[in-house]
Design an enzyme around this catalytic site. Structure first.
Site, mmCIF file in Angstrom:
data_model
loop_
_atom_site.group_PDB
_atom_site.id
_atom_site.type_symbol
_atom_site.label_atom_id
_atom_site.label_comp_id
_atom_site.label_asym_id
_atom_site.label_seq_id
_atom_site.Cartn_x
_atom_site.Cartn_y
_atom_site.Cartn_z
ATOM 1 N N LYS A 170 33.078 43.936 33.212
ATOM 2 C CA LYS A 170 34.440 44.124 32.692
ATOM 3 C C LYS A 170 35.283 42.928 33.102
ATOM 4 O O LYS A 170 35.134 42.427 34.227
ATOM 5 C CB LYS A 170 35.055 45.412 33.243
ATOM 6 C CG LYS A 170 36.519 45.606 32.812
ATOM 7 C CD LYS A 170 37.022 47.001 33.089
ATOM 8 C CE LYS A 170 37.437 47.275 34.505
ATOM 9 N NZ LYS A 170 38.518 46.385 35.009
ATOM 10 N N GLU A 207 45.296 50.117 30.638
ATOM 11 C CA GLU A 207 45.857 50.529 31.929
ATOM 12 C C GLU A 207 47.392 50.512 31.884
ATOM 13 O O GLU A 207 48.009 49.485 31.562
ATOM 14 C CB GLU A 207 45.336 49.614 33.056
ATOM 15 C CG GLU A 207 45.892 50.009 34.417
ATOM 16 C CD GLU A 207 45.131 49.433 35.606
ATOM 17 O OE1 GLU A 207 44.085 48.781 35.422
ATOM 18 O OE2 GLU A 207 45.592 49.669 36.743
HETATM 19 O O1 KIV Z 1 39.158 47.886 39.418
HETATM 20 C C1 KIV Z 1 39.249 49.021 38.921
HETATM 21 O O2 KIV Z 1 39.007 50.046 39.570
HETATM 22 C C2 KIV Z 1 39.649 49.116 37.525
HETATM 23 C C3 KIV Z 1 39.931 50.473 36.974
HETATM 24 C C4 KIV Z 1 41.157 51.026 37.557
HETATM 25 C C5 KIV Z 1 39.983 50.467 35.497
HETATM 26 O O3 KIV Z 1 39.753 48.127 36.873
#
Ligand code: KIV
Length: 298
Positions: free
Chosen positions: A122, A191
């Site tokens: 991600k 978010e």
């Molecule tokens: O780092 C994280 O935990 C996240 C989530 C809150 C989506 O990016």
């Protein structure tokens, strides 16, 4: 992807995540940073487990996610990998590993996949990440996008607050999400954005949206596991966090009881220690404790 306790559910894959939207299935997503948490979160039927760079705040005690390094992400991703069987395992690309361009991004992401065991990565950002997402996808690395509040941008934003709250910013957010999808992202985290805008993005995308502080209309929801469990030491608790347990109090109580037992001599009991075998006691001329049995050797 319905989780039935009696039968072993299917492994969650990237194509299954894409298809969940067509089937109208709401995916359950949580974070994990270590082996025991990963075992519990996976065993409870979570669909996607994210080794979030939130590990910086939550378990490493940093003030933000900005200092988290690739080595730290790898260390924690490997631990979580060993504890996950069913969920799709996604690792966050930490700040600085993709900001210098697609080549560096591919190198870092390959490490998270090859050495960490992540099945996808991600990264944060919209239109400014399109080329990077394309390059990662071309390198067979599935990518989850992340728009709205992007904690790695803290120094630019100044604080963590609601995003996309003007008409222009909302339009830009929808476009960003569409551009990420077009570049090949298989899901997009939204978010801390208004629920109406999250609904718009969710309707506009073919891939699932994963909401955190983005209202009920996202295709999936994610929370930081430590927040849900009441095990977080963050100074503020955003309104989107629902605490389902108070593990911090439970741990505190257990430790205080242990301390009391140690101080009073109630711990350990005979059953929690080992008797000397009778023949060794005789040879050494030692008196065995009254009532000792040799049944316990482990
Ligand atoms: O780092 C994280 O935990 C996240 C989530 C809150 C989506 O990016």
């Amino acid at each position: 992807m319905v989780y039935l306790k009696q039968q072993r559910p299917e492994k969650v894959t990237v194509p299954a995540v894409r298809q969940s939207k067509e089937r109208g299935e709401k995916l359950v997503c949580l974070t994990a940073y270590d082996y025991p948490t990963a075992r519990i979160v996976d065993g409870a039927g979570t669909d996607i487990i994210l080794v979030g760079d939130s590990l910086g705040n939550v378990v490493l005690g940093y003030d933000s996610t900005v200092p988290v390094t690739l080595e730290e992400m790898l260390h924690h991703t490997r631990a979580v990998r060993r504890g996950v069987e069913r969920a799709l395992l996604v690792a966050d690309m930490p700040y600085g590993t993709y900001h210098t361009g697609p080549d560096d991004a591919v190198r870092a992401a390959l490490r998270l996949v090859k050495e960490g065991g992540a099945e996808a990565v991600k990264l944060e950002g919209g239109r400014n990440r399109v080329e990077t997402v394309r390059r990662l996808v071309a390198a067979e690395i599935p990518v989850m996008g992340h728009v709205g509040l992007t904690p790695q941008s803290l120094n630019k934003l100044g604080s963590y607050r609601l995003q996309a709250k003007t008409a222009d910013a909302a339009r830009a957010l929808v476009e960003d999400a569409l551009l990420l999808e077009e570049a090949g992202a298989f899901a997009v985290v939204l978010e801390v954005v208004p629920r109406e805008i999250a609904r718009e993005v969710t309707a506009a995308l073919r891939v699932p949206t994963i909401g955190i502080g983005a209202g009920p209309d996202c295709d999936a929801q994610i929370l930081v596991t430590h927040d849900l469990l009441g095990l977080s030491f963050s100074k503020t608790s955003p309104r989107f966090v629902r605490q389902y347990a108070n593990v911090r109090d439970a741990i505190n109580e257990a430790i205080q009881t242990y301390a009391e037992d140690v101080r009073t001599g109630a711990f350990p009991s005979d059953d929690e220690s080992y008797p000397l075998p009778a023949d060794a006691a005789a040879e050494l001329g030692l008196k065995r404790d009254a009532g000792e049995e040799e049944k316990k050797t482990s």
